[in-house]
Design an enzyme around this catalytic site. Sequence first.
Site, PDB file in Angstrom:
ATOM      1  CG  LEU A   5      -1.801  -1.108   1.088  1.00  0.00           C
ATOM      2  CD1 LEU A   5      -2.801  -0.737   2.733  1.00  0.00           C
ATOM      3  CD2 LEU A   5      -3.383  -0.572   0.261  1.00  0.00           C
ATOM      4  CG  ASP A   6       0.732   3.848  -2.957  1.00  0.00           C
ATOM      5  OD1 ASP A   6       1.288   3.512  -3.309  1.00  0.00           O
ATOM      6  OD2 ASP A   6      -0.438   5.094  -3.944  1.00  0.00           O
ATOM      7  NE  ARG A   7       6.079   7.807   4.727  1.00  0.00           N
ATOM      8  CZ  ARG A   7       7.560   8.324   5.414  1.00  0.00           C
ATOM      9  NH1 ARG A   7       7.570   7.866   4.217  1.00  0.00           N
ATOM     10  NH2 ARG A   7       7.343   8.891   6.157  1.00  0.00           N
TER      11      ARG A   7
END
Length: 321
Positions: free
Chosen positions: A159-161
């Site tokens: 997942l993106d940050r």
Amino acid sequence: MNKPKKHSGKSTNTAKKPRTSRHGGQSPAQPKLYTVKEPGELLPFLLSTLSNMGRNSVKSLLSRGQVSVNDKAVTVHNFPLEPGHIVAIHRERAVAEAPLLGMAILHEDDDIIVIKKESGLLSIASARPEEHEVTAYRQLMTHVRRTNPHARIFVVHRLDRDTSGVMMFAKSERIQQALQNSWQDAVKERSYIALVDGKVQKPAGTVTSWLKESRTLKMYSGRYPNDGQLAVTHYKVLQSNSAFSLLEVHLETGRKNQIRVHMEDIGHPVSGDKKYGSRTKVIGRLGLHAKVLSFEHPTTGELLRFDTGVPKQFLRPFHTQ
């Protein structure tokens, strides 16, 4: 009777004698304290210091959280020690496991760990990681090594940050490969909640494009069919007003930044996503949340489903008007 092994001189036992109460009973045992004299790693230090205990017994103290360094529970065998550190042995009670930062474990078995990640926490280290950078991966590695110093975890997806929600890690390379090789068939549902700019007119829709990556590492939809990786995103409007729309988004494919690109493509970028065209930051973070992950367990075949709900702040824009 064998004499105890002579101490190496690396530590000094500063433990106090047990105190007695006014009624003559002994108070709860105080932890035994040792001051580190030379740099080294925790397990060798303990084996040398606790020379009357076997190796497995010492390792058990670690795995049960009964060892702390400077008042913080430590379970990692190769934890680096420096002169002046105070190592405490809590014989009668286990020290609570260090809290997980920015995440919570939803499910764990012999093969997988499923977590709920908060916005702002990296899934794994960045390309140029800072020293002691906190990531979900690093924290879970420490977690599994509480009971097995050789345990490892493996990334299945990311997942993106700034995206929150449910994600999964494998406990072996074999399980990682099995999940990745059968991802399209094994995953039965993968849905997101997206807070986007503007009022989306169509109640539901599908966005299809071929994604490419620019030299600046920004993803974008190619101009021609088959020019890039096929990406298919389905969405449904849950709520909307003149300024924002709340969407339920289902991924048919799982490409890097797929939702963010496709929302920009239809003229409704994800709120807070300056990289992909948003001019708002109404909830103070990226308006993207991985709500549901449902998949067949790679070993048992059991269908598992994890639903992390809709973050309360995503509903804020619809309660203020």
